[in-house]
Design an enzyme around this catalytic site. Structure first.
Site, short mmCIF file in Angstrom:
data_model
loop_
_atom_site.label_atom_id
_atom_site.label_comp_id
_atom_site.label_asym_id
_atom_site.label_seq_id
_atom_site.Cartn_x
_atom_site.Cartn_y
_atom_site.Cartn_z
N ASP A 11 31.97 41.22 54.12
CA ASP A 11 33.18 40.97 53.32
C ASP A 11 33.30 39.47 53.12
O ASP A 11 32.98 38.69 54.02
CB ASP A 11 34.42 41.51 54.08
CG ASP A 11 35.62 41.71 53.18
OD1 ASP A 11 36.07 40.72 52.56
OD2 ASP A 11 36.13 42.84 53.11
N GLY A 38 40.76 40.83 51.02
CA GLY A 38 41.03 41.35 52.36
C GLY A 38 41.51 40.23 53.26
O GLY A 38 41.82 39.14 52.79
N ASP A 54 29.45 37.33 50.20
CA ASP A 54 29.87 37.88 48.91
C ASP A 54 28.76 38.81 48.42
O ASP A 54 27.61 38.38 48.29
CB ASP A 54 30.09 36.72 47.93
CG ASP A 54 30.75 37.17 46.65
OD1 ASP A 54 30.40 38.26 46.14
OD2 ASP A 54 31.63 36.44 46.16
N LEU A 75 32.64 49.51 49.67
CA LEU A 75 34.04 49.42 49.23
C LEU A 75 34.39 48.06 48.64
O LEU A 75 35.50 47.88 48.14
CB LEU A 75 34.99 49.69 50.42
CG LEU A 75 35.32 51.16 50.75
CD1 LEU A 75 34.09 51.89 51.28
CD2 LEU A 75 36.43 51.26 51.77
N THR A 107 31.12 41.78 40.58
CA THR A 107 31.13 42.52 41.85
C THR A 107 30.71 43.97 41.63
O THR A 107 29.92 44.52 42.39
CB THR A 107 32.53 42.45 42.48
OG1 THR A 107 32.85 41.08 42.73
CG2 THR A 107 32.62 43.23 43.78
N ALA A 133 32.66 53.64 46.65
CA ALA A 133 34.10 53.83 46.44
C ALA A 133 34.39 53.66 44.95
O ALA A 133 34.56 52.56 44.46
CB ALA A 133 34.90 52.82 47.26
N TYR A 187 38.05 46.55 35.63
CA TYR A 187 38.04 47.47 36.76
C TYR A 187 37.59 48.86 36.30
O TYR A 187 36.67 49.44 36.88
CB TYR A 187 39.44 47.52 37.36
CG TYR A 187 39.52 48.29 38.67
CD1 TYR A 187 38.87 47.84 39.81
CD2 TYR A 187 40.27 49.46 38.76
CE1 TYR A 187 38.95 48.54 41.01
CE2 TYR A 187 40.37 50.16 39.95
CZ TYR A 187 39.71 49.70 41.07
OH TYR A 187 39.80 50.40 42.26
N LYS A 209 33.97 50.02 37.33
CA LYS A 209 33.70 51.15 38.24
C LYS A 209 32.85 52.22 37.56
O LYS A 209 32.09 52.93 38.20
CB LYS A 209 35.02 51.74 38.75
CG LYS A 209 35.71 50.85 39.78
CD LYS A 209 34.98 50.86 41.13
CE LYS A 209 35.68 50.00 42.15
NZ LYS A 209 35.09 50.10 43.49
N ARG A 254 50.58 45.92 44.15
CA ARG A 254 50.55 47.38 44.06
C ARG A 254 51.95 47.95 44.32
O ARG A 254 52.76 47.34 45.03
CB ARG A 254 49.49 47.95 45.00
CG ARG A 254 48.10 47.60 44.49
CD ARG A 254 47.01 48.26 45.26
NE ARG A 254 46.35 47.37 46.18
CZ ARG A 254 45.22 47.67 46.82
NH1 ARG A 254 44.64 48.82 46.61
NH2 ARG A 254 44.67 46.82 47.66
P1 NAD Z 1 41.16 45.66 49.19
O1 NAD Z 1 41.26 44.57 48.17
O2 NAD Z 1 42.17 45.70 50.27
O3 NAD Z 1 39.73 45.64 49.87
C1 NAD Z 1 38.56 45.23 49.19
C2 NAD Z 1 37.76 44.38 50.17
O4 NAD Z 1 36.54 43.99 49.52
C3 NAD Z 1 38.47 43.09 50.56
O5 NAD Z 1 38.39 42.89 51.95
C4 NAD Z 1 37.74 42.01 49.80
O6 NAD Z 1 37.77 40.75 50.44
C5 NAD Z 1 36.35 42.59 49.71
N1 NAD Z 1 35.61 42.12 48.55
C6 NAD Z 1 36.00 42.14 47.25
N2 NAD Z 1 35.04 41.62 46.48
C7 NAD Z 1 34.02 41.26 47.30
C8 NAD Z 1 32.76 40.68 47.09
N3 NAD Z 1 32.35 40.33 45.88
N4 NAD Z 1 31.96 40.47 48.17
C9 NAD Z 1 32.37 40.81 49.42
N5 NAD Z 1 33.57 41.35 49.69
C10 NAD Z 1 34.38 41.59 48.63
O7 NAD Z 1 41.12 47.02 48.37
P2 NAD Z 1 41.21 48.51 48.89
O8 NAD Z 1 42.46 49.07 48.39
O9 NAD Z 1 40.93 48.57 50.34
O10 NAD Z 1 40.02 49.18 48.08
C11 NAD Z 1 38.74 49.37 48.66
C12 NAD Z 1 37.84 50.08 47.67
O11 NAD Z 1 38.40 51.34 47.32
C13 NAD Z 1 37.64 49.32 46.37
O12 NAD Z 1 36.30 49.46 45.96
C14 NAD Z 1 38.56 50.02 45.40
O13 NAD Z 1 38.09 49.93 44.07
C15 NAD Z 1 38.51 51.45 45.91
N6 NAD Z 1 39.74 52.18 45.57
C16 NAD Z 1 40.92 51.85 46.13
C17 NAD Z 1 42.07 52.55 45.77
C18 NAD Z 1 43.42 52.25 46.36
O14 NAD Z 1 44.41 52.87 45.97
N7 NAD Z 1 43.54 51.33 47.30
C19 NAD Z 1 41.99 53.58 44.82
C20 NAD Z 1 40.76 53.85 44.25
C21 NAD Z 1 39.63 53.17 44.63
#
Ligand code: NAD
Length: 317
Positions: free
Chosen positions: A31, A36, A56, A77, A96, A118, A149, A153, A190
């Site tokens: 990460d 995050g 990254d 994720l 990404t 994800a 997005y 995706k 959100r």
């Molecule tokens: P979040 O932003 O809390 O977590 C994403 C994590 O990925 C973070 O810790 C961030 O630092 C890390 N990250 C982002 N880009 C990065 C990169 N280029 N390199 C390394 N690390 C990177 O989001 P979340 O809500 O925990 O979502 C996690 C996954 O689930 C995502 O892929 C999101 O698209 C998918 N998702 C989430 C939801 C939701 O409602 N939360 C719904 C559908 C899909």
């Protein structure tokens, strides 16, 4: 042997890591702490079975050979998931989704690991059918504020399909519908944390549109169970992971106000709702058809919205 979780310092990722560690697995988190937080993984730092690599995924991912040995499973994720980030960093999000995912899939190929992607309900865009089943191809805008997005995706899924088809990689695709719970960032744009923060501080709750659009919110522990069940399954097509109870956005806002006031023991007037212009391309309806998850994973959500929101408030208040 170990499990790699990209995005493991994020909201869903950190809950997934906690569950995987509880089950006795070695877990490596990759990460870059973009959306995050180090706080989300602080509690694992003394666990011998946990390792963190600050990296990254858009750059080459390198996992030291001697870390925990072979990687068996990869949960991918890493990707921002909040509309505020779509507005601020569209190009980085697309990078990404494409380059980051390609790097993860190449690593999986090298390690002969099974990968869970994800994906999201957003690949259905602003749906013309409800509920949305996996057979629905979606209604997305390729040139708009959410395109990075939604289309990002979609390309992630297409890339995963290509690796499965051309290289025989073991892929699992989770189309995740809105998730909420502890460890979300209070200020990341959100709906649930926004509403809780406003209700707690007595500010008006900002609702985009007239409040009639719907969402189907799933509590994070249900989502984590669904992801693990999918990874363990033999099913190779996309699967919706969501709660199929659909609620109007203004009803969610009202419930949050009621629960926050009860928690604060506050008898004073409830905060107002302020209705803003609907966000461009925001979906009007969201309701998953989870028949497939039920059939192939024997999974369905168990946490009610009221119980999940109360647990979320315990974290934020
Ligand atoms: P979040 O932003 O809390 O977590 C994403 C994590 O990925 C973070 O810790 C961030 O630092 C890390 N990250 C982002 N880009 C990065 C990169 N280029 N390199 C390394 N690390 C990177 O989001 P979340 O809500 O925990 O979502 C996690 C996954 O689930 C995502 O892929 C999101 O698209 C998918 N998702 C989430 C939801 C939701 O409602 N939360 C719904 C559908 C899909």
């Amino acid at each position: 042997m170990s499990i790699l979780v990209t995005g493991g310092a994020g909201f869903i990722g950190s809950h997934l890591v906690e569950r995987l560690l509880q089950e006795g697995n070695n877990v490596v988190v990759v990460d870059c702490l973009w959306t995050g937080s180090a706080d989300n993984i602080k509690k694992f730092q003394d666990n011998d079975k946990f390792k963190f690599i600050n990296c990254d995924v858009r750059n080459c991912i390198s996992i030291p050979e001697d870390m925990f040995g072979k990687i068996l499973y990869i949960y991918h994720l890493a990707c921002p998931a909040s509309p505020d980030h779509f507005e601020r960093s569209p190009v980085e999000i697309l990078e990404t989704c494409f380059q980051g995912t390609k790097n993860v899939l190449d690593l999986a190929l090298k390690s002969k690991a099974k990968v869970l992607i994800a994906s999201t309900s957003e690949i259905y865009g602003d749906p013309e059918v409800s509920p949305q089943s996996e057979k629905y191809w979606g209604n997305t805008n390729s040139f708009g504020p959410r395109s990075c997005y939604d289309e990002g995706k979609r390309i992630t899924e297409a890339l995963a399909y290509g690796y499965q088809k051309s290289h025989g990689l073991e892929i699992r695709i989770a189309r995740i519908f809105n998730v909420y719970g502890p460890s979300m960032q209070i200020d990341d744009g959100r709906a649930v944390p926004n509403f809780i923060a406003a209700a707690k501080e007595g500010r008006p709750l900002l609702i985009y549109g007239d409040g009639s659009s719907t969402r189907s919110f799933q509590y994070v522990s249900d989502c984590v169970s669904g992801l693990i069940a999918l990874m363990k399954s033999n099913y190779r097509q996309p699967v919706n992971i969501g709660n199929d109870i659909e609620t109007r956005v203004d009803d969610i806002a009202k419930l949050i106000v009621e629960l926050v006031q009860a928690k604060l023991g506050d008898e004073s007037a409830a905060p107002d709702f302020k209705y803003l212009t609907a966000r461009e391309d925001d979906p009007r309806r969201r309701k998953p058809d989870i028949t497939l998850a039920n059939e192939v994973l024997h999974w369905k959500p168990t946490v009610t919205l009221r119980d999940g929101l109360m647990a979320t408030m315990d974290y934020f208040m």
